[in-house]
Design an enzyme around this catalytic site. Structure first.
Site, PDB file in Angstrom:
ATOM      1  CB  CYS A 138      -0.984  -0.026   1.170  1.00 15.00           C
ATOM      2  SG  CYS A 138      -2.343   1.172   0.998  1.00 15.00           S
ATOM      3  CG  HIS A 151      -3.361  -3.376   3.557  1.00 12.35           C
ATOM      4  ND1 HIS A 151      -2.292  -2.814   4.228  1.00 12.35           N
ATOM      5  CD2 HIS A 151      -4.023  -2.348   2.969  1.00 12.35           C
ATOM      6  CE1 HIS A 151      -2.313  -1.494   4.071  1.00 12.35           C
ATOM      7  NE2 HIS A 151      -3.354  -1.193   3.298  1.00 12.35           N
ATOM      8  CD  GLU A 193      -0.598  -5.403   5.842  1.00 13.35           C
ATOM      9  OE1 GLU A 193      -0.993  -4.222   6.028  1.00 13.35           O
ATOM     10  OE2 GLU A 193      -0.503  -5.905   4.703  1.00 13.35           O
TER      11      GLU A 193
END
Length: 266
Positions: A96, A231, A233
């Site tokens: 990002c 994302h 994560e």
């Protein structure tokens, strides 16, 4: 298998550094979060790590443009350090805001060039987009996407629209397999009537920002430097999924991205 060390490089405004460290450690790496100023003071620190990751957030408040200030610091003060890091066969990941930083540094993504080949600009919607989206892997060139066919991940950005410098550059990146991650049609049947536009784009919000050729992620010519707007994560544990109580799964879709990085050094 050796345990690779991961340098999570944060700056004022970064807010996904701990989640990124958790994701890498879940995959079997050893992560360390380091402030950008420490690396600026001692660039030699990078030599102790095998993976460099720049996490998401709003570095320096996204002043001027998202990732611009951090990217300029890399360009003017860490150019040699990061280029040597890549030349040593190591991995670099930007998520990002980290993707915005890498591409706006102009020294790593898409490739080594005197002038920027692409950028990430304001979403076509004119607003911050915060939603879950479907993704597909368009090529196996990228180390981080090996063996991954599709993913369901969240996005959260206002400047995620990928635009190449010109049509020739876009075609070159596409034919080289560097436009490696694309926004995709839902695989749960939730948008049965969705069709590509005349320009070959998915309709909003499936392509949440209007990116050319539905690009959600890009790698360099080695496949070892990767930037993506979604994302991974944020989808590590099954309970991260917005419908986890109805769609039971063993783990989050993002885990494989980090496992691939660790496996690369096995």
């Amino acid at each position: 298998m050796a345990t690779p060390r991961v340098l999570i490089l944060r700056a004022p405004g970064s807010n996904c550094d701990q989640e990124t460290a958790f994701a890498f450690e879940t995959a079997g790496a050893k992560a360390e979060v380091v402030h950008l100023n420490r690396l600026l003071e001692r660039p030699v620190l990078a030599a102790d790590f095998q993976i460099l990751s720049i996490p998401g957030g709003f570095s320096y408040g996204d002043d001027i443009a998202a990732g611009r200030i951090f990217g300029n610091q890399i360009r003017h003060h860490l150019r040699d350090t990061l280029q040597e890091f890549r030349a040593a066969g190591k991995l670099i990941l930007g998520i990002c805001n980290g993707f915005q930083i890498l591409i706006k540094s102009g020294i790593l993504l898409p490739d080594r060039a005197d002038e920027p080949q692409a950028t990430l600009t304001l979403n076509d919607s004119g607003k911050f987009e915060d939603r879950w989206i479907w993704l597909r892997t368009a090529s196996q060139k990228c180390v981080f996407l090996q063996g991954i066919e599709s993913m369901y991940l969240p996005i959260a950005h206002a400047e995620g629209k990928f635009i190449a410098r010109d049509e020739a550059t876009l075609n070159q990146l596409d034919s080289a397999g560097q436009l490696t991650l694309r926004y995709d049609l839902p695989q749960d049947g939730s948008a049965p009537d969705a069709k590509l536009t005349e320009a070959g784009l998915l309709p909003y919000p499936l392509n949440p920002n209007g990116a050319q050729r539905n690009v959600a992620g890009l790698c360099d010519d080695t496949g070892r430097v990767f930037g993506l707007m979604p994302h991974p994560e944020r989808h590590i544990d099954p309970t991260h999924h917005p419908r986890w109580t109805r769609e039971l799964r063993e783990r989050g879709d993002g885990v494989a991205v980090f496992e691939n990085a660790v496996r690369f050094f096995g």
